[in-house]
Design a protein around this motif. Structure first.
Motif, PDB file in Angstrom:
ATOM      1  N   ILE A 227      -6.394  11.718 -24.556  1.00 41.72           N
ATOM      2  CA  ILE A 227      -6.548  13.104 -25.192  1.00 41.72           C
ATOM      3  C   ILE A 227      -5.378  13.454 -26.043  1.00 41.72           C
ATOM      4  CG2 ILE A 227      -6.312  15.754 -24.161  1.00 41.72           C
ATOM      5  CD1 ILE A 227      -8.997  14.339 -23.423  1.00 41.72           C
ATOM      6  N   GLU A 228      -5.789  14.485 -26.978  1.00 46.58           N
ATOM      7  CA  GLU A 228      -4.908  14.833 -27.939  1.00 46.58           C
ATOM      8  C   GLU A 228      -4.253  15.990 -27.637  1.00 46.58           C
ATOM      9  OE1 GLU A 228      -4.733  15.083 -32.976  1.00 46.58           O
ATOM     10  OE2 GLU A 228      -6.460  14.703 -31.896  1.00 46.58           O
ATOM     11  N   ILE A 229      -2.977  16.300 -27.847  1.00 47.72           N
ATOM     12  CA  ILE A 229      -2.287  17.596 -27.376  1.00 47.72           C
ATOM     13  C   ILE A 229      -1.703  17.815 -28.863  1.00 47.72           C
ATOM     14  CG2 ILE A 229      -0.899  18.897 -25.710  1.00 47.72           C
ATOM     15  CD1 ILE A 229      -1.260  16.690 -23.942  1.00 47.72           C
ATOM     16  N   ARG A 230      -1.840  19.360 -29.238  1.00 46.18           N
ATOM     17  CA  ARG A 230      -1.447  19.902 -30.353  1.00 46.18           C
ATOM     18  C   ARG A 230      -0.706  21.413 -29.977  1.00 46.18           C
ATOM     19  NH1 ARG A 230      -3.395  18.506 -35.319  1.00 46.18           N
ATOM     20  NH2 ARG A 230      -4.029  16.138 -35.401  1.00 46.18           N
ATOM     21  N   ALA A 231       0.434  21.780 -30.692  1.00 43.66           N
ATOM     22  CA  ALA A 231       0.835  22.939 -30.780  1.00 43.66           C
ATOM     23  C   ALA A 231      -0.615  23.846 -31.391  1.00 43.66           C
ATOM     24  CB  ALA A 231       1.672  23.216 -31.813  1.00 43.66           C
ATOM     25  N   LEU A 232      -0.434  25.290 -30.980  1.00 40.93           N
ATOM     26  CA  LEU A 232      -1.547  26.078 -31.136  1.00 40.93           C
ATOM     27  C   LEU A 232      -1.696  26.186 -33.011  1.00 40.93           C
ATOM     28  CD1 LEU A 232      -1.146  28.913 -28.813  1.00 40.93           C
ATOM     29  CD2 LEU A 232      -2.766  27.091 -28.661  1.00 40.93           C
ATOM     30  N   ASP A 233      -0.705  25.871 -33.752  1.00 38.08           N
ATOM     31  CA  ASP A 233      -0.971  25.918 -35.014  1.00 38.08           C
ATOM     32  C   ASP A 233      -1.444  24.466 -35.735  1.00 38.08           C
ATOM     33  OD1 ASP A 233       1.293  24.712 -34.786  1.00 38.08           O
ATOM     34  OD2 ASP A 233       2.508  25.800 -36.135  1.00 38.08           O
ATOM     35  N   GLY A 234      -1.555  23.673 -34.778  1.00 34.13           N
ATOM     36  CA  GLY A 234      -2.032  22.279 -35.155  1.00 34.13           C
ATOM     37  C   GLY A 234      -0.830  21.179 -35.442  1.00 34.13           C
ATOM     38  N   GLY A 235       0.158  21.860 -35.361  1.00 36.55           N
ATOM     39  CA  GLY A 235       1.619  20.868 -35.253  1.00 36.55           C
ATOM     40  C   GLY A 235       1.632  19.933 -34.218  1.00 36.55           C
ATOM     41  N   PRO A 236       2.691  19.349 -34.174  1.00 38.86           N
ATOM     42  CA  PRO A 236       2.899  18.179 -33.075  1.00 38.86           C
ATOM     43  C   PRO A 236       3.428  18.928 -31.771  1.00 38.86           C
ATOM     44  CG  PRO A 236       4.909  17.992 -34.669  1.00 38.86           C
ATOM     45  CD  PRO A 236       3.634  18.945 -35.015  1.00 38.86           C
ATOM     46  N   SER A 249       3.136  26.259 -25.762  1.00 33.90           N
ATOM     47  CA  SER A 249       2.037  26.608 -26.009  1.00 33.90           C
ATOM     48  C   SER A 249       1.044  25.443 -26.968  1.00 33.90           C
ATOM     49  CB  SER A 249       1.701  27.865 -26.889  1.00 33.90           C
ATOM     50  OG  SER A 249       2.576  29.001 -26.204  1.00 33.90           O
ATOM     51  N   PHE A 250      -0.044  25.191 -26.365  1.00 34.01           N
ATOM     52  CA  PHE A 250      -0.967  24.015 -26.753  1.00 34.01           C
ATOM     53  C   PHE A 250      -2.317  24.105 -26.791  1.00 34.01           C
ATOM     54  CE2 PHE A 250      -0.338  23.950 -22.095  1.00 34.01           C
ATOM     55  CZ  PHE A 250      -1.717  23.421 -21.869  1.00 34.01           C
ATOM     56  N   VAL A 251      -3.020  23.271 -27.393  1.00 34.43           N
ATOM     57  CA  VAL A 251      -4.481  22.999 -27.168  1.00 34.43           C
ATOM     58  C   VAL A 251      -4.528  21.531 -26.802  1.00 34.43           C
ATOM     59  CG1 VAL A 251      -4.732  22.858 -29.797  1.00 34.43           C
ATOM     60  CG2 VAL A 251      -6.749  23.130 -28.094  1.00 34.43           C
ATOM     61  N   ALA A 253      -7.349  18.411 -26.184  1.00 36.62           N
ATOM     62  CA  ALA A 253      -8.910  18.088 -26.208  1.00 36.62           C
ATOM     63  C   ALA A 253      -9.091  16.587 -26.628  1.00 36.62           C
ATOM     64  CB  ALA A 253      -9.481  18.912 -27.024  1.00 36.62           C
ATOM     65  N   HIS A 254     -10.305  16.168 -26.557  1.00 40.41           N
ATOM     66  CA  HIS A 254     -10.670  14.932 -27.037  1.00 40.41           C
ATOM     67  C   HIS A 254     -10.310  14.808 -28.549  1.00 40.41           C
ATOM     68  CE1 HIS A 254     -13.061  11.405 -28.548  1.00 40.41           C
ATOM     69  NE2 HIS A 254     -13.171  10.933 -27.287  1.00 40.41           N
ATOM     70  N   PRO A 255      -9.715  13.794 -29.109  1.00 42.39           N
ATOM     71  CA  PRO A 255      -9.533  13.807 -30.550  1.00 42.39           C
ATOM     72  C   PRO A 255     -10.648  14.169 -31.485  1.00 42.39           C
ATOM     73  CG  PRO A 255      -8.474  11.761 -29.647  1.00 42.39           C
ATOM     74  CD  PRO A 255      -9.389  12.601 -28.439  1.00 42.39           C
ATOM     75  N   LYS A 256     -11.941  13.883 -31.277  1.00 43.53           N
ATOM     76  CA  LYS A 256     -13.023  14.290 -32.017  1.00 43.53           C
ATOM     77  C   LYS A 256     -13.344  15.932 -31.891  1.00 43.53           C
ATOM     78  CE  LYS A 256     -15.309   9.679 -32.191  1.00 43.53           C
ATOM     79  NZ  LYS A 256     -16.741   9.026 -31.841  1.00 43.53           N
ATOM     80  N   ALA A 257     -12.651  16.300 -30.893  1.00 35.28           N
ATOM     81  CA  ALA A 257     -12.899  17.740 -30.594  1.00 35.28           C
ATOM     82  C   ALA A 257     -11.925  18.859 -31.005  1.00 35.28           C
ATOM     83  CB  ALA A 257     -13.294  18.107 -29.162  1.00 35.28           C
ATOM     84  N   MET A 258     -10.953  18.214 -31.411  1.00 36.39           N
ATOM     85  CA  MET A 258      -9.679  18.793 -31.725  1.00 36.39           C
ATOM     86  C   MET A 258      -9.725  19.467 -32.939  1.00 36.39           C
ATOM     87  SD  MET A 258      -6.610  19.856 -30.978  1.00 36.39           S
ATOM     88  CE  MET A 258      -5.937  18.778 -29.617  1.00 36.39           C
TER      89      MET A 258
END
Length: 268
Positions: A227-236, A249-251, A253-258
């Motif tokens: 699973i890929e995890i990013r900050a809400l603005d898309g950053g690391p 704060s994060f999102v 999801a699967h890398p293809k869904a991100m």
């Protein structure tokens, strides 16, 4: 540090605590208020935490431990810190809902290197060691597939207890998710959501100022499952337990869904 040994200790401790919880939820559960944000604590939280602390501190007396109810213990100031969530889903247990897990993480320099989540209800345990993948108690590796639905993603939402009901960012995020997602689950048990994401039962998690104790174990489990995890603005994003609330704060999801999820969130 022998991480395989640490995983064995953590898994056995979490499963013993889970057996205690499962037995305890069959009878009356003593519930009382905790703090001023509507949270609660039960006798089962305390009993589970006592068991976990005894096992971990006996096996690793030179390590620090941060527990959900009792705070910092053990040998503070070292490079190794355990995080213990003895009952993630206390509010569910308080109302008789069987949706709760036990979570344990071992961190080095703030970052988790080991994560364990045990579900007493299903008798399943999932664990991960950084860089070595995530596995179920059966030994099967976790690798959720990408299976998009034409009706939108199935997501989970989590937020910290200190977040106010009137928070404008929360209102905007949840409104956007409700409009675009097939369903948004609010399980009151973040570690259970992480396990579901790592297994592929849900498509993503959006978190806002997540709690520090339960975030690392779940996030590591999901990362090691792919699973890929990013900050809400898309950053690391790094699942550091000592990061300030605004950096939790994060999102996920699967890398293809991100890309699709980030595009949705950027509209808020």
């Amino acid at each position: 540090m022998d991480l395989d040994h640490a995983r064995t200790v953590a898994v056995e401790a979490a499963e013993a605590a889970g057996a205690l919880l499962l037995e305890g939820t069959r009878g009356a559960v003593g519930v009382r208020a905790k703090g001023e944000a509507g949270d609660v604590v039960t006798d089962l939280d305390l009993a589970s935490e006592k068991l976990l602390l005894e096992r971990i501190m006996t096996a690793f007396p030179s390590h620090a431990v941060i527990a959900e109810e009792s705070g910092l213990g053990g040998a503070a100031g070292g490079e190794w810190t355990w995080l213990v969530d003895p009952l993630d889903g206390t509010n569910n247990v308080a109302i008789g809902l069987s949706a709760y897990v036990v979570g344990v993480a071992l961190c080095r320099g703030g970052l988790p290197v080991l994560g364990v989540v045990h579900d007493p209800v299903s008798s399943q345990t999932w664990s991960a060691i950084r860089g070595r993948g995530a596995v179920a108690s059966s030994g099967a590796r976790l690798a959720p597939p990408y299976a998009p639905s034409p009706h939108g993603p199935l997501l989970a939402w989590t937020q910290g207890y200190d977040v106010s009901r009137g928070d404008a960012t929360v209102r905007g995020l949840k409104s956007a998710l409700e409009l675009k997602a097939r369903r948004v689950l609010q399980l009151w048990a973040p570690l259970l959501s992480w396990a579901m994401l790592a297994r592929g039962d849900i498509d993503g998690i959006v978190g806002y100022r997540a709690e520090a104790v339960d975030l690392p174990a779940g996030a590591l489990l999901a990362r090691e499952a792919g699973i890929e995890i990013r900050a809400l603005d898309g950053g690391p994003f790094e699942e550091c337990f000592d990061a300030p609330a605004e950096d939790r704060s994060f999102v996920a999801a699967h890398p293809k869904a991100m890309p699709g999820l980030l595009s949705l969130l950027k509209q808020v």
